[in-house]
Structures are given as C-alpha cells and as structure tokens.
Design an enzyme around this catalytic site. Structure first.
Site, short mmCIF file in Angstrom:
data_model
loop_
_atom_site.label_atom_id
_atom_site.label_comp_id
_atom_site.label_asym_id
_atom_site.label_seq_id
_atom_site.Cartn_x
_atom_site.Cartn_y
_atom_site.Cartn_z
CG HIS A 18 -40.98 37.25 11.40
ND1 HIS A 18 -41.69 37.81 10.39
CD2 HIS A 18 -39.90 38.52 11.91
CE1 HIS A 18 -41.29 38.83 10.28
NE2 HIS A 18 -40.27 39.21 11.07
CB CYS A 19 -41.11 32.25 15.23
SG CYS A 19 -41.08 30.92 16.25
N PRO A 20 -43.62 33.05 17.54
CG PRO A 20 -45.29 33.15 18.91
CD PRO A 20 -43.77 33.68 18.85
#
Ligand SMILES: Cc1cc2nc3c(=O)[nH]c(=O)nc-3n(C[C@H](O)[C@H](O)[C@H](O)COP(=O)(O)OP(=O)(O)OC[C@H]3O[C@@H](n4cnc5c(N)ncnc54)[C@H](O)[C@@H]3O)c2cc1C
Lengths: 81, 376
Positions: A18-20
C-alpha cells in the site's frame, strides 16, 4: 517467463503493497531496466488500474497488457526510452 | 553456544539484538557490528532542518548504551558477507563466523546519481539537514520545490510531510505569502494509497501548496535553477529540496547479495534470504514492497528474534511478518495523521488531529527506551 507470448525480463511482486505501492515499485524496476526490456508488476491495489496506465503513458513507455489473474492484476510494461 | 551475528545497529539491528539478549543469552553469543559508535534517530533530521531542534545531541546516543550488556558490540565496517562459509569479514581484517546472520545494514544515499545534484538540498543525513537549515534561514522569498530523485527512498510520506512543515515554518516567520511551495509527486496522486492521497491533497490545497503529478526528478540544471523530470517536464526553483536516490549498503553489493540497487531479496513472510534459512534481512536493507521505515524495521526485528530463538530452543520457527507498518505524519500546526496497515489491510482514510500529533511526539520520546529495547 512469458505472458501472452511476450518474454518478461523482470517480475515485481507488489501484491499487498500500500506504501510505497505498485506504481513506485514499477518506476524503480523500469529505472533499473534496459531499453527494450519488459517488466511485469503484480498488484492487489485498486488504484493501480488508473495510476499505472497514466504513468506509463506520461513517461513514454508501452503498456503491453493488463491481465486479471487469480486475486490480483498483472501489468506488463516495456521500457521504450 | 550458537553464534548470532547482527550487521548494522540502527533501528532494526538494535531491536533484534536486545530481544535476543533477553530471550536466549544463555544459549547464544550475540554480536552486533555497527560502523559507527553513534546511533541516530533519523526522523529527527526533519526537525533539525526546520530549526525545531537546534542541538544535534538530542537525536543521537551512544549505541553501546542502548544495548543489553550481554551483547558484544563491535565497531567496525563489514566489507564482505560469505553466505557459503557462514562468515563476515570486517575492515580490520577480523572474521566473524555465525550460525545465524541478521542483515540490518539499512540504506545509503547517493545524491551524485542525479546530474546537477550539487544545486539541491536534502534532509537525509545530519550534514544534509544542517545545510538545509542554514539555507532555509537565509531564504526570504521565492519558489521552493520538494521532489524525489530516486525510488525507493526512506519514509515515503516524508517529502509531503516536509512541504506541510515548510508551510508552518514560513507562517511562523511571517513570510508565508512570499514563498511558493511546490511538491513534485512521483505518482499521479500525492500519496500511494488513494484514501490517504485524498486527505493529503485536500490538506495541501488548503495550505496553498502546489503539487505536480508524476514528476520524478531526472536532472537539475544548477545554472538556470531548473529541475527536469523523467516524464519530460521542468520547473524553475529558487531552492530545491531533493530526496536523494538510495541504495543498499556497499557490503551487500560487494558480496553479490543485492538486487536492483543492493536490496537483499527475502521472503515477504519469513524474512529469510533465498535458500539460506540461517540468513535473515530486515528493515531498509530488504527489497520488500513495504515502506522503508523504522516501524517496518521494528516489526520485522521482532519476527526474526522470535524465529531465531524458537529454533535455538528446539522449536519450529513459526512467526511470520504480515507486512505491518504504522506511521504518523506531522502536518504542522500541531496536527498529524496516523496510518496502520499490512499486506492484507490497506490504510483507512486518515483524519488530521492533535491526538496523532501527540502520538508522534510519544514515538519521538519513547524511541530510545521502549522501542529500541524491544519492549513494545
Ligand atoms: C528524514 C527521515 C524521516 C523519517 N521518518 C520516519 C518516521 O516518521 N517513521 C518511521 O517509521 N521511519 C522514519 N524514517 C525511516 C527510518 O529512520 C528508517 O527506515 C530506519 O532507521 C530503518 O532501520 P534499519 O535498521 O533498517 O536501518 P538504519 O536504522 O539506517 O541502520 C543501519 C545501520 O547499519 C549500519 N551499517 C551500514 N552498513 C554497515 C556495514 N557495512 N558494517 C557495519 N554497519 C553498517 C549503519 O551505520 C546504521 O547504523 C525516517 C527517515 C528519515 C531519513
């Protein structure tokens, strides 16, 4: 490895990121590839369907295909410049 | 006695060493190698650059004082990891044999990979933060651009957070109306995840921060003060803050263990390196698709400590990393957002609040005690 008859040089498994996130993983892989090479990125992020094609177009690469797989989407991109 | 060697005494390495010392110091000899006697709290670079902390000693401590006394600390630089022969070679020529190896060498910044980088500033090292602080103090009016010179980089929200904090900084100085802040986002949105991006975009618009989609910095023209993107756009600036490109530690590349810029490929759940079940990597050193953050390094350290100690005690190693990351982002004016997500669970739409600002202050405070000791 191949997808729809295309030889894939690098697979980036960004499922669950989801992040990065899958697009950042793709940008990193494209930067580390040679012109002409093909990268496949696996994504479970719903945003990828809009942001990956947008970036590929803007950065001047080629989106070879988008494939629905079992529980994820595969984007196949060729580095063209 | 089993020999456990931990390479790198940053967030991940210190947590793993302290937990192992508590669990199995009678059954194992634990050695931690770090190439500096100092431990730096890196999120403090942001505060240093913005003058919220003036005294650098507030964000550094002696590593020795952070470690359980049963851990042997070696201050030296690892130059080669020989996974075939289970050995690490140090700059001094010393060789360390291991039964278990934990690689927690983090990342290093390589600004020189961007042409014209000399014209940019950053907050990714003590020196960098110091220089940026001086440049900001001199700044009276004009355009400040904040962008990203290479992917991956530590703490993905940091540049957007920095823009919000710049807005706060110049407001406090009474010259916000003379400064244009531009955020160069590598993505079509302000943040990787849609729900979070929506909240950050709204916040930026409210603060009058201009943001540019899909602007990955490719080069800088120091004379003309123009920054160019690999997508073909340019922007003129008066001051450029560029997150420098990152690579894995030199020892990873020199030992042939890294991929795509020196990142150690590990299993996303067990954190083991390829077929070497006795070699683990955690934190920024890995090629996992999770954010390079202290939070991820901390959660991974707990998993690895559990797996190694279980195995040494004769049990199956069962702990698995679920991809958990949590993070607080300071938006200035004593407001922050909080995100908590893992491989299965995306972040929720965040709310800006004073409560999360306090949460961030608590992390800053308890980093040295509760976090590094592996108590939380
Ligand atoms: C400005 C900024 C803001 C940040 N904000 C946050 C935040 O809000 N939340 C968050 O969770 N994270 C944040 N981070 C990220 C966080 O600091 C890092 O992700 C975290 O420190 C990673 O831990 P690590 O153990 O993997 O690596 P590090 O903590 O970097 O430690 C690596 C260690 O290995 C040592 N080393 C390297 N090579 C060798 C070698 N060859 N031999 C011996 N020793 C070696 C290094 O000296 C270092 O001590 C931020 C980072 C920055 C720069």
């Amino acid at each position: 490895m191949s997808s729809g008859g295309i030889k894939i040089d690098k697979v980036v498994d960004a499922r669950g990121s989801h992040c990065p996130g899958p697009l950042m993983e793709l940008i990193k892989a494209i930067k580390n590839s040679e012109v002409g090479q093909v990268v496949a990125v696996y994504s479970t992020d719903s945003g990828s369907k809009t942001d990956i094609p947008l970036w590929v177009k803007k950065a001047g690469h080629e989106l070879i295909g988008v494939y629905e797989r079992d529980g994820y989407t595969e984007f196949v991109v060729k580095k063209t410049r | 006695m089993k020999k456990i060697v931990i390479l790198g005494g940053g967030t991940g390495g210190t947590v793993v060493a302290n937990i192992l010392a508590r669990k199995i110091s009678r059954e194992a000899e634990i050695t931690l190698v770090n190439n500096s006697p100092q431990h730096i709290y890196q999120p403090g670079f942001l505060y240093l650059a913005l003058g919220e902390i003036l005294d650098e000693s507030k964000i550094t401590r002696e590593e020795e004082k952070l470690l359980d006394r049963k851990i042997r600390l070696v201050i030296d630089n690892a130059v080669k990891i020989d996974v075939q022969n289970r050995m690490v070679i140090l700059s001094s020529g010393k060789q360390l044999e291991y039964d278990y190896l934990v690689i927690s060498t983090g990342s290093r910044i390589v600004p020189e990979e961007v042409q014209g980088y000399e014209a940019s500033y950053h907050f990714y090292s003590l020196d960098g933060a110091r220089r940026l602080y001086e440049a900001l103090e001199r700044f009276r009016e004009g355009v400040i651009a904040v962008g990203i010179g290479g992917i991956p980089y530590k703490c993905p929200p940091a540049p957007a957070e920095f823009c919000c904090l710049l807005d706060y900084y110049f407001t406090k100085r009474g010259i916000r109306n003379k400064v244009e802040i531009h955020y160069l986002s590598p993505l079509p949105r302000t943040f990787p995840h849609e729900a979070v991006a929506e909240a950050i975009t709204k916040m930026m618009e409210k603060k009058g921060i201009h943001w540019h989609p899909m602007f990955n910095i490719e080069s800088i023209d120091p004379e003309k003060k123009i920054v160019n993107s690999l997508e073909g756009e340019s922007l003129k600036f008066d001051l450029l803050v560029m997150v420098p490109p990152h690579r894995g530690a030199e020892v990873i590349e020199a030992s042939g263990l890294g991929v795509d810029g020196g990142w150690v490929p590990v299993d996303k759940h067990t954190l083991q390196y390829k077929d070497y079940s006795e070699v683990y990597a955690i934190g920024d050193a890995t090629n996992l698709p999770v954010s390079k953050s202290g939070a991820a390094a901390h959660f991974e350290a707990k998993i690895v400590a559990d797996r190694i100690s279980s195995e040494i005690m004769g049990d199956e190693p069962r702990a698995m990393y679920d991809g958990r990351v949590l993070c607080f982002c300071d938006a200035g004016f004593r407001k922050a957002i909080y995100m908590d997500f893992n491989y299965e669970r995306p972040p929720k739409k965040p709310r800006f609040s004073y409560l999360w600002y306090l949460g961030k202050q608590m992390v800053n405070k308890f980093y040295w005690s509760l976090i590094l000791k592996g108590i939380v």
